[in-house]
Design an enzyme around this catalytic site. Structure first.
Site, mmCIF file in Angstrom:
data_model
loop_
_atom_site.group_PDB
_atom_site.id
_atom_site.type_symbol
_atom_site.label_atom_id
_atom_site.label_comp_id
_atom_site.label_asym_id
_atom_site.label_seq_id
_atom_site.Cartn_x
_atom_site.Cartn_y
_atom_site.Cartn_z
ATOM 1 N N GLU A 29 0.843 -1.189 0.000
ATOM 2 C CA GLU A 29 0.000 0.000 0.000
ATOM 3 C C GLU A 29 0.886 1.249 0.000
ATOM 4 O OE1 GLU A 29 -2.254 -0.720 3.563
ATOM 5 O OE2 GLU A 29 -2.955 -2.643 2.771
ATOM 6 N N GLU A 60 -4.581 -6.791 2.556
ATOM 7 C CA GLU A 60 -3.338 -7.374 3.080
ATOM 8 C C GLU A 60 -3.146 -8.833 2.671
ATOM 9 O OE1 GLU A 60 -5.113 -5.158 4.696
ATOM 10 O OE2 GLU A 60 -3.649 -3.618 5.221
ATOM 11 N N PHE A 83 1.490 -1.650 9.059
ATOM 12 C CA PHE A 83 1.707 -1.794 10.499
ATOM 13 C C PHE A 83 1.631 -3.270 10.865
ATOM 14 C CE2 PHE A 83 0.221 2.586 10.236
ATOM 15 C CZ PHE A 83 1.052 3.247 11.132
ATOM 16 N N ASP A 85 0.292 -4.539 13.267
ATOM 17 C CA ASP A 85 -1.063 -4.828 13.752
ATOM 18 C C ASP A 85 -1.952 -5.384 12.638
ATOM 19 O OD1 ASP A 85 -1.105 -2.771 16.433
ATOM 20 O OD2 ASP A 85 0.240 -2.272 14.786
ATOM 21 N N PHE A 86 -1.603 -5.109 11.394
ATOM 22 C CA PHE A 86 -2.430 -5.565 10.266
ATOM 23 C C PHE A 86 -2.116 -7.009 9.861
ATOM 24 C CE2 PHE A 86 -2.373 -0.878 8.561
ATOM 25 C CZ PHE A 86 -2.986 -0.447 9.729
ATOM 26 N N HIS A 129 -2.526 0.257 16.366
ATOM 27 C CA HIS A 129 -1.270 0.640 15.702
ATOM 28 C C HIS A 129 -0.097 0.651 16.680
ATOM 29 C CE1 HIS A 129 -4.365 2.286 13.013
ATOM 30 N NE2 HIS A 129 -3.466 2.277 12.054
#
Lengths: 324, 317
Positions: A29, A60, A83, A85-86, A129
């Site tokens: 991205e 993702e 991130f 977190d993703f 995040h």
């Protein structure tokens, strides 16, 4: 020699490897036209063109899957997950596909895939995040996990990761992106799986990762004024973990503190502490100590970040307890 | 790639015999795990793979033997892999849901429904970058069409004009749940329009129809025009796995679909339209049955991998 930020070290590593090897490509991205959400892919689209540097939709699972399929068919993709977190959105592709393909198919495929991702712990961006999931990915056999703490390490490790035939989760910390360091102009690689002793000492071994390395080094200055010399060991690679270097240091100092952004429960500190006691129990003068955030999500706000995470001061206090 | 109808038939029979004889082995308690049978879907794999070259790649799923055999995987090492034997194509560590042969473009099966779709897109990306006209095929069931990976793959494949053929074998049951109970609109192919690619519903029990539709999609992909979604309407003769009591459907429905047997149907075409001799066709059937029986014997007699090998190849050297 030239002074480089951690961010430019990352860019240089990718540019050098893309110049060296046409099979390297970059997808994710905002990595192309925007030059990266954090500026860490600037100039690569202009240099290498839209076939090798591709912006993706916010999807993702396909980002990692594109990398897996491309790696299985002869390319060396770098994919970016903005991130860490993703990772929840693409964990199947990472844990079941990328990590296991070489193993399941008995070596018929290599998986030269780099998954670049970022931690933004303690940057006040809130619970989605701010996580430190290095222990989570470190639990998956087949993956290598790298977590550089300095610009030079970032460059050398990323170049090695791109040349590695295994899937590598490469965790950058956004707060480190602006850190500067003198880096040689000549090409160099830093092998994955090798810890680095960032400061030599004799009283306590402090194992620190990522953002915690600079704090351990700051604590070392304070402690040195009290006559306490700590040895700061940065594993740099979480998996495979260079436990030999850590144990060698502990045999000398007889005391160990592990400082991580990874949560205390089932965390990286737990793994390091367990390895130390299994291998060097009779060299220890004190139980191994862990300094890590408690078992809670990370709420929004700097006051919480400061409250929850290890600091140079808390490292100083923990070391004092160990040598008391 | 084949133009010989008897060769097409041989591959259909090979899959049919493989699945039937594996079920017999399972019934005799000779099989060391679950069997996800491909019985009834033979025309899908064969019709699609007839148009592919070794340089084209396929990504399979948990019901993969039809795909492997249609693409040309050697029978004995494939069979040994199914039994988890050291002589298997993956040394026995992949087992019933995982076999691969990169030399002929078989990029493996999958234990995760929907897990192969993004990988096929990645292989199509490589093919696009190579620029030599190769294509990638993703085989998946209608169950996987309700997985998020399907939507992400459809979108990127269309946006990037990837040389990808998305082959949805709609066998009407997503594991044990009728597909129509999980969707408001039962034609997966209709979703193609929303993503900006052609979609086509095809009779998945008619190998000629599958072959023709696949040929159009493959030609489109090779010429750089992008992906196609093919929905092959078919039927899974067995349960989700062998031993599944199939309480979610009637025996009458099963009989109805078995009457539309894709293998018998193409056999009639061979005899009626191509004028092949019954004796020659029967010879192919007998030879193929014997070949499969021999492969199962080979698998049964092969050694298991040594347990200590479990620790090897976690990482590439």
């Amino acid at each position: 020699m030239a002074t480089k930020t951690y961010c430019w070290a990352i860019i240089d590593a990718m540019r050098e490897e893309m110049e060296r090897d046409e099979s390297v490509l970059l997808i994710g991205e905002d990595v192309a036209a925007a030059g990266g959400s954090f500026g860490a892919t600037r100039g690569l689209l202009d240099r290498f063109g839209p076939m090798r540097v591709r912006d993706t939709p916010i999807s993702e699972e396909i980002i990692v899957g594109l990398g897996v399929g491309a790696a299985m068919t002869g390319r060396r993709p770098i994919v970016e997950i903005m991130f860490i977190d993703f990772l929840g959105l693409c964990l199947d592709q990472i844990a079941n596909q990328a990590a296991k393909t070489h193993y399941i198919y008995n070596g018929l495929f290599k998986m030269p895939l780099v998954i670049r991702t970022s931690s933004a712990a303690e940057m006040g961006i809130g619970p989605h995040h701010s996580q430190s999931w290095e222990a989570l990915v470190g639990h998956i056999p087949g993956l290598k996990v790298v977590m550089p703490s300095t610009p030079r390490d970032a460059k050398g490790l990323l170049k090695a990761a791109i040349r590695d035939d295994n899937p590598v989760v490469f965790i950058e910390h956004i707060a480190l992106h602006r850190v500067k360091e003198e880096i040689e102009d000549e090409e160099f690689l830093i092998p994955l799986g090798k810890a680095d002793v960032k400061r030599v000492g004799r009283h306590v071994t402090v194992v620190a990762t990522g953002l915690m390395v600079a704090r351990a080094l700051a604590a070392a200055e304070t402690l040195a004024r009290e006559g306490i010399e700590i040895e700061v060991v940065d594993p740099r690679t979480i998996s495979p973990l260079d436990i030999d270097t850590i144990v060698e240091s502990v045999r000398k100092t007889n005391r160990a503190l592990v400082v991580t952004s990874s949560l205390k429960q089932f965390g990286l500190g737990s793994e390091v502490a367990a390895e130390i006691q299994e291998r060097a129990f009779f060299d220890l003068d004190q139980p191994v100590k862990r300094l890590s955030p408690p078992f809670t999500p990370a709420p929004f706000g700097r006051q919480f970040d400061e409250y929850l995470n290890p600091s140079a001061d808390s490292i100083v206090s923990a070391v004092r307890e160990l040598v008391a | 790639m084949t133009q010989d109808p008897l060769d097409t038939y041989r591959r259909m029979v090979l899959i049919r015999e493989c699945e039937a004889q594996l079920n017999e082995a399972f019934a005799k308690n000779l099989f060391p795990g679950y069997i996800h049978s491909y019985l009834g879907q033979e025309a899908c794999a064969v019709g699609v793979c007839d148009g592919l070259a070794d340089s084209d790649v396929i990504v399979s799923n948990h019901r993969g033997r039809g795909h492997y055999l249609a693409k040309g995987m050697a029978l004995r090492p494939m069979m040994a892999e199914m039994f988890g034997k050291a002589t298997g194509v993956c040394g026995g560590r992949g087992g019933e849901m995982h076999a691969a042969d990169p030399a002929i473009g078989i990029l493996g099966g999958n234990g995760i429904v929907g897990g192969g779709l993004p990988i096929a897109a990645g292989a199509a990306l490589s093919a696009q970058m190579d620029g030599k006209g190769a294509v990638a095929v993703a085989f998946f069931g209608e169950g996987a069409s309700n997985n998020g990976s399907f939507g992400e793959t459809m979108n990127v494949a269309a946006a990037w004009k990837l040389p990808l053929i998305l082959v949805c074998e709609n066998n009407l049951y997503a594991e044990m749940t009728p597909f129509e109970q999980t969707v408001a609109q039962p034609d997966v192919a209709l979703r193609a329009q929303g993503y900006g690619m052609p979609g086509e519903v095809v009779d998945g029990n008619d190998v000629i129809a599958v072959r023709n539709a696949a040929a159009r999609a493959i030609a489109r992909a090779r010429s750089g025009e992008g992906p196609t979604l093919l929905e092959l309407k078919t039927y899974r003769w067995g349960g989700h796995f062998e031993g599944d009591p199939r309480k979610y459907r009637t025996r009458a429905e099963e009989a109805e679909w078995k009457a539309r047997c894709p293998v018998a149907r193409f056999r009639d075409v061979l005899l009626d339209r191509h004028g092949l001799d019954e004796v020659n066709v029967r010879k192919v059937e007998e030879e193929t049955a014997a070949e499969v029986a021999e492969a199962i014997t080979f698998a049964l007699e092969s050694p298991l991998p040594v347990p200590e090998t479990a620790l090897s190849k976690v990482y590439a050297a």
